[in-house]
Enzyme design. Structure first.
Site, PDB file in Angstrom:
ATOM      1  N   HIS A 192       0.828  -1.211   0.000  1.00 60.19           N
ATOM      2  CA  HIS A 192       0.000   0.000   0.000  1.00 60.19           C
ATOM      3  C   HIS A 192       0.865   1.264   0.000  1.00 60.19           C
ATOM      4  O   HIS A 192       0.677   2.167  -0.831  1.00 60.19           O
ATOM      5  CB  HIS A 192      -0.912  -0.019   1.235  1.00 60.19           C
ATOM      6  CG  HIS A 192      -1.810   1.166   1.352  1.00 60.19           C
ATOM      7  ND1 HIS A 192      -3.112   1.166   0.912  1.00 60.19           N
ATOM      8  CD2 HIS A 192      -1.593   2.414   1.867  1.00 60.19           C
ATOM      9  CE1 HIS A 192      -3.656   2.345   1.136  1.00 60.19           C
ATOM     10  NE2 HIS A 192      -2.762   3.128   1.723  1.00 60.19           N
ATOM     11  N   GLU A 193       1.809   1.308   0.925  1.00 57.61           N
ATOM     12  CA  GLU A 193       2.645   2.507   1.032  1.00 57.61           C
ATOM     13  C   GLU A 193       3.597   2.638  -0.156  1.00 57.61           C
ATOM     14  O   GLU A 193       3.912   3.746  -0.587  1.00 57.61           O
ATOM     15  CB  GLU A 193       3.432   2.479   2.352  1.00 57.61           C
ATOM     16  CG  GLU A 193       2.564   2.497   3.602  1.00 57.61           C
ATOM     17  CD  GLU A 193       1.628   3.691   3.676  1.00 57.61           C
ATOM     18  OE1 GLU A 193       1.929   4.741   3.064  1.00 57.61           O
ATOM     19  OE2 GLU A 193       0.575   3.568   4.338  1.00 57.61           O
ATOM     20  N   HIS A 241       1.839   4.527  -2.845  1.00 54.89           N
ATOM     21  CA  HIS A 241       1.923   5.980  -2.634  1.00 54.89           C
ATOM     22  C   HIS A 241       3.301   6.495  -3.058  1.00 54.89           C
ATOM     23  O   HIS A 241       3.421   7.508  -3.769  1.00 54.89           O
ATOM     24  CB  HIS A 241       1.699   6.318  -1.151  1.00 54.89           C
ATOM     25  CG  HIS A 241       0.283   6.120  -0.686  1.00 54.89           C
ATOM     26  ND1 HIS A 241      -0.807   6.562  -1.384  1.00 54.89           N
ATOM     27  CD2 HIS A 241      -0.200   5.545   0.452  1.00 54.89           C
ATOM     28  CE1 HIS A 241      -1.910   6.261  -0.710  1.00 54.89           C
ATOM     29  NE2 HIS A 241      -1.567   5.641   0.403  1.00 54.89           N
TER      30      HIS A 241
END
Length: 451
Positions: free
Chosen positions: A40-41, A44
């Site tokens: 997820h990170e 980003h």
């Protein structure tokens, strides 16, 4: 005194065993969550980098830093002591949530989150959840590629260990031709024929073995053999295991999986005594079916009594490779199914159609992680795919603090041509954090009080 010492030793052994189970569950939860958070990170981070936004810190976990290094782009990569989340802090951000600009920065540069174009900021925010969806698709597709699909003609690759009364003349490598006179040469024909077979413990099979067709006897196709165990289930609570074969319920012999399901439904929650065959030995388990809201094909739910086991065919079929395009298509379909199923389930909870006990908080997710890990690597990886989709979907909810809340702010900016004021952001973020903490406490309470 010797008896007291023996009891103390037994109590200590029980405590060690229980602690070991808790440690195993916690480890499985941390591993699953760490993989999902890292993906997820990273979404980003990498989309922000592609969009020209510089990341100062990429952190897996919170709290004291255990390990860190700075790469050639000036990004600090770190692992923190509390492995229950993570974040990417972009240049100029006031905090790890990327809300507001750092104090004293009068004219932020283009490579900060605050001054990047709206499209770059929106893409960077949306990338986290969509990387979670991509992970799910890749895992589902990878497992499908690994497993393959049942080959034609339908052939027995492996027969499990079964009780003597279910073991007949079938062998590994037999190609199935007929059961009781009906064609079962393909998976589709096998499934269609199964519905019309007589309910008998032993049926007549025609198989091809070493190029010769033979008539042999074999078990009813859907035997009551345990192929999976649901977390927080009655079967798991009494320590039933994969490959257990249920031979009787309350003294009545059973030879088909639907007989087990019928007995559980008819119990209406009354205790059931199961005779179980395991590795050549027969043992007994008393368990109490639990009510569960089960999704139906039309999108509604039905409350059913369940003991939390999955059952399957009496054999593992020979498989053949699946094409990459087909596997990816199935991966997308499964991921979309998790999304729509989760949204429908949440809708049913909100409207009161089903119990709020269907929600899982951190304890429930941790228990599920441990249960899936105990059933093998593939079950655990499959669970990570489901959880990754759920995390991605949750982050798209329009709640300030979550990625969906940021996207709502970006939509406001796209419509009005200006960003929300700093004061408005503070209020919305405080409200979002309060709501999120409230939901976590609510879910945690259900983990504790719901069975």
């Amino acid at each position: 005194k010797r008896a007291d010492r023996a009891n103390n030793i037994m109590d200590l052994a029980s405590l060690i065993s229980e602690f070991g189970g808790i440690a195993y569950t916690l480890l499985a939860f941390v591993v699953a969550l760490s993989v999902i958070v890292a993906i997820h990170e990273y979404g980003h981070y990498i989309v922000g980098r592609w969009s020209g936004i510089h990341a100062e810190v990429f952190s897996l976990g919170f709290g004291p830093v255990l390990y860190s290094r700075v790469d050639r782009r000036g990004t600090k990569w770190q692992i923190a002591a509390l492995p229950f989340g993570g974040y990417v802090k972009f240049l100029g951000d006031a905090n790890a949530a990327s809300v507001g600009s750092a104090e004293g920065e009068a004219a932020p540069a283009r490579n900060t989150m605050a001054s990047a174009p709206l499209w770059a900021r929106s893409a960077t925010v949306a990338a986290g959840p969509f990387f979670n969806f991509a992970l799910s698709i890749l895992i589902f597709a990878g497992v499908i590629l690994w497993d393959g699909k049942a080959a034609d003609p339908l052939t027995i690759a492996e027969l499990p260990s079964l009780p003597p009364q279910m073991q007949q003349g079938l062998q590994d490598g037999d190609a199935l031709i007929e059961i009781n006179g009906s064609d079962v040469t393909t998976t589709e024909k096998f499934a269609a024929t199964f519905r019309s077979l007589p309910k008998q413990p032993i049926l007549d099979y025609v198989v091809e073995r070493d190029g010769v067709q033979l008539e042999v006897s074999g078990p009813y196709p859907s035997v009551p053999i345990v192929t999976s165990l649901a977390p927080k289930s009655a079967a798991l609570s009494v320590n039933m295991k994969i490959d257990d074969v249920i031979t009787a319920i309350n003294g009545s012999p059973v030879f088909a999986s639907d007989q087990v399901m019928a007995a559980v439904v008819a119990s209406e929650g009354a205790p059931l005594l199961l005779d179980v065959w395991r590795d050549g030995q027969t043992m007994q388990f008393t368990l109490v079916p639990r009510p569960r809201d089960t999704p139906l094909e039309d999108g509604t739910f039905e409350r059913r009594w369940m003991i939390g086991i999955g059952m399957g065919w009496f054999f593992e079929p020979k498989t053949e490779p699946v094409g990459i395009a087909e596997a990816v298509t199935d991966g997308v379909r499964l991921t979309w199914g998790v999304i729509t199923g989760s949204l429908n389930g949440l809708k049913q909870v909100i409207t009161g159609a089903i119990s709020t006990c269907n929600l899982n908080g951190p304890v429930g997710i941790a228990q599920t992680s441990g249960a899936m890990a105990s059933q093998g690597g593939q079950s655990f990886i499959w669970f990570i795919a489901f959880l990754s989709t759920a995390v991605g979907l949750l982050n798209l909810f329009p709640i300030p603090v979550l990625d969906g809340g940021h996207l709502v702010f970006h939509a406001y900016e796209a419509i009005t041509g200006r960003q929300p004021s700093a004061r408005a952001l503070e209020i919305f973020m405080a409200a979002g954090l309060t709501l999120l903490l409230g939901l976590m406490v609510f879910a945690l309470g259900h983990d504790i009080f719901c069975t």
